[in-house]
Design a protein around this motif. Structure first.
Motif, PDB file in Angstrom:
ATOM      1  N   SER A   1       0.818  -1.210   0.000  1.00 30.08           N
ATOM      2  CA  SER A   1       0.000   0.000   0.000  1.00 30.08           C
ATOM      3  C   SER A   1       0.850   1.258   0.000  1.00 30.08           C
ATOM      4  CB  SER A   1      -0.906   0.024   1.230  1.00 30.08           C
ATOM      5  OG  SER A   1      -1.759  -1.076   1.236  1.00 30.08           O
ATOM      6  N   VAL A   2       2.004   1.172   0.613  1.00 31.81           N
ATOM      7  CA  VAL A   2       2.863   2.354   0.730  1.00 31.81           C
ATOM      8  C   VAL A   2       4.125   2.255  -0.119  1.00 31.81           C
ATOM      9  CG1 VAL A   2       1.987   3.039   2.980  1.00 31.81           C
ATOM     10  CG2 VAL A   2       3.893   1.461   2.854  1.00 31.81           C
ATOM     11  N   LEU A   3       4.370   1.106  -0.711  1.00 31.57           N
ATOM     12  CA  LEU A   3       5.522   0.950  -1.595  1.00 31.57           C
ATOM     13  C   LEU A   3       5.045   0.856  -3.041  1.00 31.57           C
ATOM     14  CD1 LEU A   3       7.873  -1.588   0.222  1.00 31.57           C
ATOM     15  CD2 LEU A   3       8.086   0.891   0.068  1.00 31.57           C
ATOM     16  N   PRO A   4       5.478   1.774  -3.883  1.00 31.99           N
ATOM     17  CA  PRO A   4       5.081   1.717  -5.294  1.00 31.99           C
ATOM     18  C   PRO A   4       5.552   0.419  -5.950  1.00 31.99           C
ATOM     19  CG  PRO A   4       6.104   3.821  -4.762  1.00 31.99           C
ATOM     20  CD  PRO A   4       6.315   2.920  -3.582  1.00 31.99           C
ATOM     21  N   LEU A   5       4.849   0.017  -6.960  1.00 33.12           N
ATOM     22  CA  LEU A   5       5.123  -1.157  -7.791  1.00 33.12           C
ATOM     23  C   LEU A   5       4.790  -2.484  -7.135  1.00 33.12           C
ATOM     24  CD1 LEU A   5       8.447  -0.191  -9.599  1.00 33.12           C
ATOM     25  CD2 LEU A   5       6.106   0.084 -10.395  1.00 33.12           C
ATOM     26  N   LEU A   6       4.346  -2.464  -5.884  1.00 33.03           N
ATOM     27  CA  LEU A   6       3.913  -3.694  -5.230  1.00 33.03           C
ATOM     28  C   LEU A   6       2.388  -3.632  -5.144  1.00 33.03           C
ATOM     29  CD1 LEU A   6       4.831  -6.297  -3.867  1.00 33.03           C
ATOM     30  CD2 LEU A   6       5.037  -5.036  -1.741  1.00 33.03           C
TER      31      LEU A   6
ATOM     32  N   VAL B   1     -11.293  -3.225  -4.805  1.00 26.64           N
ATOM     33  CA  VAL B   1     -11.361  -1.772  -4.625  1.00 26.64           C
ATOM     34  C   VAL B   1      -9.961  -1.224  -4.344  1.00 26.64           C
ATOM     35  CG1 VAL B   1     -12.243   0.084  -3.142  1.00 26.64           C
ATOM     36  CG2 VAL B   1     -13.782  -1.729  -3.921  1.00 26.64           C
ATOM     37  N   ALA B   2      -9.187  -1.911  -3.513  1.00 20.53           N
ATOM     38  CA  ALA B   2      -7.808  -1.481  -3.249  1.00 20.53           C
ATOM     39  C   ALA B   2      -6.988  -1.450  -4.540  1.00 20.53           C
ATOM     40  CB  ALA B   2      -7.145  -2.402  -2.224  1.00 20.53           C
ATOM     41  N   THR B   3      -7.231  -2.413  -5.414  1.00 21.48           N
ATOM     42  CA  THR B   3      -6.517  -2.457  -6.694  1.00 21.48           C
ATOM     43  C   THR B   3      -6.900  -1.270  -7.577  1.00 21.48           C
ATOM     44  OG1 THR B   3      -6.376  -4.858  -6.583  1.00 21.48           O
ATOM     45  CG2 THR B   3      -6.094  -3.856  -8.757  1.00 21.48           C
ATOM     46  N   VAL B   4      -8.181  -0.975  -7.648  1.00 17.38           N
ATOM     47  CA  VAL B   4      -8.646   0.161  -8.455  1.00 17.38           C
ATOM     48  C   VAL B   4      -8.076   1.467  -7.908  1.00 17.38           C
ATOM     49  CG1 VAL B   4     -10.701   1.496  -9.112  1.00 17.38           C
ATOM     50  CG2 VAL B   4     -10.704  -0.993  -9.311  1.00 17.38           C
TER      51      VAL B   4
ATOM     52  N   LEU C   1      11.581   6.249  -8.411  1.00 16.05           N
ATOM     53  CA  LEU C   1      11.489   5.220  -7.376  1.00 16.05           C
ATOM     54  C   LEU C   1      12.847   4.664  -6.970  1.00 16.05           C
ATOM     55  CD1 LEU C   1       9.770   3.390  -5.555  1.00 16.05           C
ATOM     56  CD2 LEU C   1       9.549   1.837  -7.486  1.00 16.05           C
ATOM     57  N   PRO C   2      13.720   4.266  -7.913  1.00 14.91           N
ATOM     58  CA  PRO C   2      15.005   3.713  -7.483  1.00 14.91           C
ATOM     59  C   PRO C   2      15.894   4.751  -6.784  1.00 14.91           C
ATOM     60  CG  PRO C   2      14.604   3.224  -9.805  1.00 14.91           C
ATOM     61  CD  PRO C   2      13.536   4.168  -9.356  1.00 14.91           C
ATOM     62  N   LEU C   3      15.707   6.012  -7.105  1.00 19.82           N
ATOM     63  CA  LEU C   3      16.546   7.058  -6.531  1.00 19.82           C
ATOM     64  C   LEU C   3      16.130   7.455  -5.125  1.00 19.82           C
ATOM     65  CD1 LEU C   3      16.763   9.342  -9.687  1.00 19.82           C
ATOM     66  CD2 LEU C   3      18.462   7.693  -8.891  1.00 19.82           C
ATOM     67  N   GLY C   4      14.836   7.466  -4.866  1.00 20.47           N
ATOM     68  CA  GLY C   4      14.394   7.964  -3.570  1.00 20.47           C
ATOM     69  C   GLY C   4      13.269   7.197  -2.923  1.00 20.47           C
ATOM     70  N   GLY C   5      12.971   6.006  -3.434  1.00 23.20           N
ATOM     71  CA  GLY C   5      11.894   5.219  -2.853  1.00 23.20           C
ATOM     72  C   GLY C   5      10.565   5.950  -2.965  1.00 23.20           C
ATOM     73  N   PRO C   6       9.665   5.717  -2.001  1.00 22.09           N
ATOM     74  CA  PRO C   6       8.359   6.368  -2.049  1.00 22.09           C
ATOM     75  C   PRO C   6       8.455   7.901  -2.025  1.00 22.09           C
ATOM     76  CG  PRO C   6       8.327   4.561  -0.481  1.00 22.09           C
ATOM     77  CD  PRO C   6       9.751   4.730  -0.920  1.00 22.09           C
ATOM     78  N   ILE C   7       9.422   8.435  -1.303  1.00 22.41           N
ATOM     79  CA  ILE C   7       9.606   9.894  -1.266  1.00 22.41           C
ATOM     80  C   ILE C   7      10.015  10.392  -2.650  1.00 22.41           C
ATOM     81  CG2 ILE C   7      10.908  11.795  -0.216  1.00 22.41           C
ATOM     82  CD1 ILE C   7       8.961  10.347   1.702  1.00 22.41           C
ATOM     83  N   GLY C   8      10.845   9.630  -3.340  1.00 22.52           N
ATOM     84  CA  GLY C   8      11.240   9.991  -4.704  1.00 22.52           C
ATOM     85  C   GLY C   8      10.050  10.017  -5.645  1.00 22.52           C
ATOM     86  N   VAL C   9       9.144   9.059  -5.477  1.00 22.12           N
ATOM     87  CA  VAL C   9       7.942   9.016  -6.312  1.00 22.12           C
ATOM     88  C   VAL C   9       7.105  10.269  -6.076  1.00 22.12           C
ATOM     89  CG1 VAL C   9       5.757   7.815  -6.721  1.00 22.12           C
ATOM     90  CG2 VAL C   9       7.866   6.509  -6.453  1.00 22.12           C
TER      91      VAL C   9
END
Length: 167
Positions: A29-34, A68-71, A102-110
């Motif tokens: 939920s808090v990590l992009p791409l997962l 719903v979480a997926t949408v 994302l690879p540069l700063g994780g969720p904050i980078g996103v």
């Protein structure tokens, strides 16, 4: 009365896998791409397949929550950015930049990538700093709200399956 296992070794492996997937869904939920909803749905499916629980109605409700979480995961940020006035082009470019950050700063980078891109493109489009800032703020809030909604939904799914398991 809650039935707690004596040791983790007494819990069947498929049930452990199901709970690992459910927990990973919350992390997603808090990590992009997962994919949070899909991962939680897999956890519900593994648990149901192995135990036969929960019943049909509860299973349907959990599946709906996962969908719903997926949408929300797929479209929440874009809908929020559009609601804030960002063009579809800006939204698409901001999503791509966010993924590249994302690879540069994780969720904050996103979040920084999305906010910066939306501001720059909307400022360029309108020639107005305030419009760019407002639109970037909407986009940033939408990304954060999307993560929060996903976390709440996947958390409810996790708690429901845990409750079913313990009862």
């Amino acid at each position: 009365m809650l039935a707690l296992p004596d040791t983790i070794a007494s819990v069947p492996t498929p049930v452990l896998v199901a709970f690992a997937l459910l927990a990973l869904g919350m992390v997603g939920s808090v990590l992009p791409l997962l994919p949070s909803g899909i991962t939680s749905l897999a956890g519900v499916g593994v648990y149901w397949w192995h135990t036969g629980d929960p019943g049909t109605l509860a299973l349907a409700a959990l599946v709906v929550l996962c969908l719903v979480a997926t949408v929300v995961d797929w479209f929440g940020g874009a809908l929020g950015a559009n609601a804030g006035g960002a063009s579809t082009r800006t939204t698409v470019v901001a999503a791509a930049v966010g993924l590249l950050c994302l690879p540069l700063g994780g969720p904050i980078g996103v979040i920084a990538g999305v906010a910066g891109t939306v501001f720059a493109l909307e400022y360029r489009r309108h020639g107005d700093r305030d419009v760019g800032l407002r639109t970037a703020a909407y986009a940033t809030a939408a990304v954060l709200a999307s993560a929060l909604v996903q976390l709440l939904l996947t958390g409810v799914v996790f708690a429901a399956v845990l409750l079913v398991h313990l009862l």
